[in-house]
Design a protein around this motif. Structure first.
Motif, short mmCIF file in Angstrom:
data_model
loop_
_atom_site.label_atom_id
_atom_site.label_comp_id
_atom_site.label_asym_id
_atom_site.label_seq_id
_atom_site.Cartn_x
_atom_site.Cartn_y
_atom_site.Cartn_z
N UNK A 49 0.78 -1.19 0.06
CA UNK A 49 0.11 -0.03 -0.06
C UNK A 49 0.91 1.22 -0.07
N UNK A 50 0.51 2.26 -0.82
CA UNK A 50 1.48 3.45 -0.74
C UNK A 50 0.60 4.86 -1.36
N UNK A 51 1.18 5.64 -0.68
CA UNK A 51 0.93 7.13 -1.07
C UNK A 51 2.16 7.97 -0.76
N UNK A 52 1.94 9.29 -1.10
CA UNK A 52 3.17 10.13 -1.05
C UNK A 52 3.85 10.07 0.37
N UNK A 53 4.95 9.76 0.38
CA UNK A 53 5.64 9.79 1.82
C UNK A 53 5.49 8.75 2.60
N UNK A 54 4.91 7.45 2.14
CA UNK A 54 4.71 6.40 3.00
C UNK A 54 4.48 5.27 2.09
N UNK A 55 5.10 3.94 2.46
CA UNK A 55 4.92 2.70 1.87
C UNK A 55 4.73 1.68 2.71
N UNK A 56 3.70 0.86 2.78
CA UNK A 56 3.53 -0.08 3.80
C UNK A 56 3.71 -1.62 2.94
N UNK A 57 4.44 -2.38 3.30
CA UNK A 57 4.44 -3.81 2.99
C UNK A 57 3.73 -4.81 4.05
N UNK A 58 2.89 -5.55 3.58
CA UNK A 58 2.07 -6.30 4.45
C UNK A 58 2.37 -7.89 4.29
N UNK B 211 16.07 4.46 3.10
CA UNK B 211 15.73 5.77 3.22
C UNK B 211 16.90 6.95 3.37
N UNK B 212 17.94 6.42 3.20
CA UNK B 212 19.20 7.29 3.13
C UNK B 212 19.49 7.48 4.84
N UNK B 213 18.96 7.01 5.49
CA UNK B 213 18.98 6.84 7.10
C UNK B 213 18.55 8.27 7.57
N UNK B 214 17.75 8.69 6.74
CA UNK B 214 16.89 9.94 7.12
C UNK B 214 15.80 9.97 8.08
N UNK B 215 14.81 8.88 7.72
CA UNK B 215 13.73 8.87 8.61
C UNK B 215 13.41 7.29 8.89
N UNK B 216 13.31 6.91 10.07
CA UNK B 216 13.22 5.70 10.67
C UNK B 216 11.85 4.87 10.24
N UNK B 217 12.12 3.73 9.68
CA UNK B 217 11.01 2.79 9.43
C UNK B 217 10.35 2.20 10.62
N UNK C 46 3.70 -5.27 9.48
CA UNK C 46 3.61 -4.25 8.45
C UNK C 46 4.97 -3.57 8.53
N UNK C 47 5.71 -3.33 7.56
CA UNK C 47 6.98 -2.61 7.56
C UNK C 47 6.51 -1.15 6.72
N UNK C 48 6.55 -0.32 7.44
CA UNK C 48 6.11 0.84 6.95
C UNK C 48 7.36 1.95 6.79
N UNK C 49 7.46 2.40 5.49
CA UNK C 49 8.65 3.08 5.28
C UNK C 49 8.28 4.46 5.02
N UNK C 50 8.93 5.61 5.72
CA UNK C 50 8.40 6.85 5.57
C UNK C 50 9.40 7.72 5.06
#
Length: 143
Positions: free
Chosen positions: A36-45, A94-100, A114-118
């Motif tokens: 699932x994804x949208x701008x600034x967030x992707x979720x792997x289930x 995420x180039x170590x910028x934002x923690x998943x 759920x792996x949520x990448x921000x």
């Protein structure tokens, strides 16, 4: 027509697992996982079964053993019949910028990850709410 359907609100990930999505997310299947994804967030289930002789706590112990050493904000709680576990991790993707945010929910018969990448830290609260909304409905009749 867009090839990826959009979903929001109460969304059934599987027959037994669902989450509340705060806004529209596009969805697809990739490598047997729901994305699932949208701008600034992707979720792997991902969903896995728990062997009948295995407990939720034993399944969680395996996940804890496998988590990265530099995980932080680790928490676990029992809520609404589910064993919930989550942690954050700074990653190269995420180039170590934002923690998943990785969150897991364990029922008596399966567990979901759920792996949520921000892309932005401002999305963390939304990610946390999605994790807290995980719901399990047991369709199996136990004798």
């Amino acid at each position: 027509m867009d090839q990826y359907p959009e979903r929001s609100g109460h969304y059934k990930l599987t027959e037994e697992w669902s989450v509340e999505l705060p806004s529209e997310f596009k969805c697809r299947i990739e490598d047997e996982d729901l994305v699932l994804w949208q701008q600034d967030m992707t979720i792997w289930c991902s969903v896995w079964g728990i062997e009948p002789e295995e407990t939720r706590e034993e399944a969680l112990a395996w996940v804890e053993e496998e988590q990265a050493e530099d995980a932080f904000d680790v928490a676990k709680k029992d809520q609404n019949g589910l064993l919930l576990y989550h942690y954050r991790l700074l990653e190269e993707t995420n180039d170590y910028r934002v923690a998943s945010l990785y969150c897991f929910a364990f029922s008596h018969s399966s567990y979901i990850q759920l792996g949520i990448y921000l892309d932005e830290e401002t999305r963390f609260e939304d990610a946390q709410r999605i994790c807290e909304s995980i719901c399990f409905v047991n369709h199996q009749t136990l004798h």
